[in-house]
Design a protein around this motif. Structure first.
Motif, PDB file in Angstrom:
ATOM      1  N   ARG A 154       6.400   7.491   0.383  1.00  0.00           N
ATOM      2  CA  ARG A 154       6.935   6.385  -0.397  1.00  0.00           C
ATOM      3  C   ARG A 154       6.639   5.141   0.482  1.00  0.00           C
ATOM      4  NH1 ARG A 154       8.794   7.031  -4.872  1.00  0.00           N
ATOM      5  NH2 ARG A 154       9.682   5.019  -4.915  1.00  0.00           N
ATOM      6  N   TYR A 155       5.739   5.008   1.034  1.00  0.00           N
ATOM      7  CA  TYR A 155       5.263   3.739   1.807  1.00  0.00           C
ATOM      8  C   TYR A 155       3.814   3.689   2.100  1.00  0.00           C
ATOM      9  CZ  TYR A 155       4.588   7.685   5.229  1.00  0.00           C
ATOM     10  OH  TYR A 155       4.364   9.170   5.652  1.00  0.00           O
ATOM     11  N   ASP A 156       3.352   2.588   2.549  1.00  0.00           N
ATOM     12  CA  ASP A 156       2.017   2.223   2.482  1.00  0.00           C
ATOM     13  C   ASP A 156       1.663   2.296   4.065  1.00  0.00           C
ATOM     14  OD1 ASP A 156       1.965   1.223  -0.055  1.00  0.00           O
ATOM     15  OD2 ASP A 156       3.254  -0.253   0.540  1.00  0.00           O
ATOM     16  N   PRO A 175       7.569  -0.720  -5.592  1.00  0.00           N
ATOM     17  CA  PRO A 175       6.708  -1.572  -4.968  1.00  0.00           C
ATOM     18  C   PRO A 175       5.522  -1.318  -3.930  1.00  0.00           C
ATOM     19  CG  PRO A 175       8.795  -2.451  -4.798  1.00  0.00           C
ATOM     20  CD  PRO A 175       8.902  -0.750  -4.978  1.00  0.00           C
ATOM     21  N   VAL A 176       4.203  -1.702  -4.204  1.00  0.00           N
ATOM     22  CA  VAL A 176       3.297  -1.390  -3.576  1.00  0.00           C
ATOM     23  C   VAL A 176       2.734  -2.580  -2.512  1.00  0.00           C
ATOM     24  CG1 VAL A 176       0.862  -0.145  -3.181  1.00  0.00           C
ATOM     25  CG2 VAL A 176       2.743   0.803  -4.877  1.00  0.00           C
ATOM     26  N   ASP A 177       2.390  -2.438  -1.354  1.00  0.00           N
ATOM     27  CA  ASP A 177       1.887  -3.785  -0.704  1.00  0.00           C
ATOM     28  C   ASP A 177       0.173  -3.633  -0.900  1.00  0.00           C
ATOM     29  OD1 ASP A 177       0.792  -5.575   0.763  1.00  0.00           O
ATOM     30  OD2 ASP A 177       1.705  -5.004   2.685  1.00  0.00           O
ATOM     31  N   ILE A 178      -0.114  -4.033  -1.925  1.00  0.00           N
ATOM     32  CA  ILE A 178      -1.629  -3.948  -2.647  1.00  0.00           C
ATOM     33  C   ILE A 178      -2.453  -4.372  -1.446  1.00  0.00           C
ATOM     34  CG2 ILE A 178      -3.326  -4.320  -4.249  1.00  0.00           C
ATOM     35  CD1 ILE A 178      -1.132  -2.652  -5.484  1.00  0.00           C
ATOM     36  N   SER A 179      -2.115  -5.483  -0.955  1.00  0.00           N
ATOM     37  CA  SER A 179      -3.160  -6.044   0.162  1.00  0.00           C
ATOM     38  C   SER A 179      -3.519  -5.181   1.501  1.00  0.00           C
ATOM     39  CB  SER A 179      -2.488  -7.263   0.765  1.00  0.00           C
ATOM     40  OG  SER A 179      -1.354  -6.981   1.772  1.00  0.00           O
ATOM     41  N   LYS A 180      -2.778  -4.075   1.383  1.00  0.00           N
ATOM     42  CA  LYS A 180      -3.161  -2.922   2.602  1.00  0.00           C
ATOM     43  C   LYS A 180      -4.261  -1.979   2.099  1.00  0.00           C
ATOM     44  CE  LYS A 180       0.840  -2.227   5.409  1.00  0.00           C
ATOM     45  NZ  LYS A 180       1.882  -1.193   5.833  1.00  0.00           N
ATOM     46  N   TYR A 181      -4.433  -2.143   0.687  1.00  0.00           N
ATOM     47  CA  TYR A 181      -5.669  -0.939   0.221  1.00  0.00           C
ATOM     48  C   TYR A 181      -6.881  -1.639  -0.178  1.00  0.00           C
ATOM     49  CZ  TYR A 181      -1.278   1.744  -0.390  1.00  0.00           C
ATOM     50  OH  TYR A 181      -0.204   2.586  -0.098  1.00  0.00           O
ATOM     51  N   ASP A 182      -7.772  -0.934  -0.280  1.00  0.00           N
ATOM     52  CA  ASP A 182      -9.163  -1.058  -0.836  1.00  0.00           C
ATOM     53  C   ASP A 182      -9.405  -0.544  -2.325  1.00  0.00           C
ATOM     54  OD1 ASP A 182      -9.251  -1.228   2.555  1.00  0.00           O
ATOM     55  OD2 ASP A 182     -10.702  -2.777   1.543  1.00  0.00           O
TER      56      ASP A 182
END
Ligand SMILES: *Cc1c(COP(=O)(O)O)cnc(C)c1O
Length: 355
Positions: A154-156, A175-182
């Protein structure tokens, strides 16, 4: 009798989603036609896919530079689409369950795969920690929720390289920190809609960096360019997804859903932890709030089939565990009411009292 639907997927959907979908099957958006028989290029359906797209962006707070796609082929198709589009030489994968194993198998068709850690030796009952992600890999892939084994991240994760996640069974539960993902992908049939559509969130500048030829349908850029309308999209599941997204927004968004999910899971885990008969199979710090896996302790093991029958007589559906874990699995996705979790706990306590 009221049914309590604990199926792992396809799984419970909100009454709101089912009712509105049923209505659209009869008369879609006042057209006098069924959603099943209307052109995907009609203005009525175009409005559906556009609204679904913007609601995903709003609920997950997706920043600029990302696109949301609605694709066919299931999450399993993403196991090959991800390496097709992102893997040049080497990729890093975390092996936390059957779905990760399947994703790794596909990636190996495209290049070298570095399995950075695995919990296979303990039947995937925990999430490995303290592993190192090679900085020369093209991306790091993990499965955020292991639907079969009931473990969850449950973490990015922090990475110096591109980040890809299979969030099929826990998207919209935190909530997800989308900016960490591609790339993030999720088959719809766990927390969103009937089977048939997969949500893919892609960072546009992650695309176009591999040397190989990509078949048109498997190239994310095709679908980005055409707004998921290059070919006929799965119209009905997308319509249902829109209903669920509206329902999520009405409830108050992702943070509210997360709070409800944590509360529901706590009720069930408390009952398991305080039981003389049942025991959880996942390591407590890695437990999923979506899929709760438990078995009977050794001395009660032979009562498992009896509990299954008893639970069924109380309206419980789909609590039999996956064959690779055994025992029981209660999938308590976003649409699952707290009252159904309480009903399961009551059935467990009553069974315990009788035996
Ligand atoms: C269900 C599931 C899949 C497989 O999804 P399909 O749509 O059947 O391909 C992949 N990953 C996870 C985490 C799942 O829960």
């Amino acid at each position: 009798m009221k049914k309590h639907n604990f199926y792992a997927g396809p799984s419970i959907l909100s009454e709101y989603t089912i009712k509105n979908t049923a209505d659209a099957v009869t008369n879609f958006a006042g057209t006098g036609l069924s959603i099943l028989e209307i052109s995907h290029r009609s203005k009525e359906f175009t409005a559906v896919i556009e609204e679904a797209n913007s609601l995903v962006k709003e609920l997950l707070e997706i920043p600029q530079g990302y696109e949301v796609l609605f694709l066919g082929g299931g999450a399993s198709m993403q196991f090959c689409m991800v390496p097709f589009n992102l893997l040049n030489k080497k990729a890093a994968y975390l092996e936390t369950g059957t779905w990760a194993v399947n994703a790794i198998k596909e990636a190996k068709l495209f290049g070298e795969v570095d399995v950075v850690a695995s919990s296979k030796e303990a039947n995937f009952s925990y999430i490995p920690k303290g592993y190192t992600i090679p900085e020369d890999a093209d991306y790091f892939h993990f499965t955020s929720n292991n639907t079969i084994y009931g473990t969850e991240m449950r973490y990015d994760p922090d990475t110096k390289i591109r980040l890809v996640a299979d969030m099929s069974s826990d998207i919209f539960s935190r909530p997800v920190d989308i900016s960490k993902y591609d790339v993030i992908y999720a088959g719809a049939q766990k927390n969103l809609a009937p089977a048939g559509v997969t949500i893919v969130i892609v960072r546009e500048d992650a695309l176009g960096h591999v040397d190989r030829v990509i078949p048109t349908m498997l190239d994310y850029r095709t679908h980005v360019k055409k707004g998921s309308m290059f070919n006929t999209p799965p119209c009905l599941p997308i319509y249902s997804a829109l209903q669920t997204l509206k329902f999520y927004k009405e409830l108050g968004g992702i943070k509210v859903l997360e709070k409800m999910d944590i509360e529901k899971a706590a009720i069930l885990y408390d009952a398991i932890d305080n039981s003389k008969m049942f025991v959880g199979t996942a390591r407590p710090e890695d437990r999923s709030i979506m899929n709760v896996c438990f078995v009977m302790k050794e001395e009660y093991k032979e009562l498992e089939p009896q509990f299954n029958e008893f639970a069924a007589s109380q309206g419980m559906v789909g609590i039999k565990g996956h064959r690779s874990v055994g025992g029981f699995r209660a999938s308590i996705y976003n649409a699952m009411p707290k009252s159904s979790v309480e009903a399961l706990v009551a059935a467990m306590k009553e069974f315990e009292k009788k035996h």
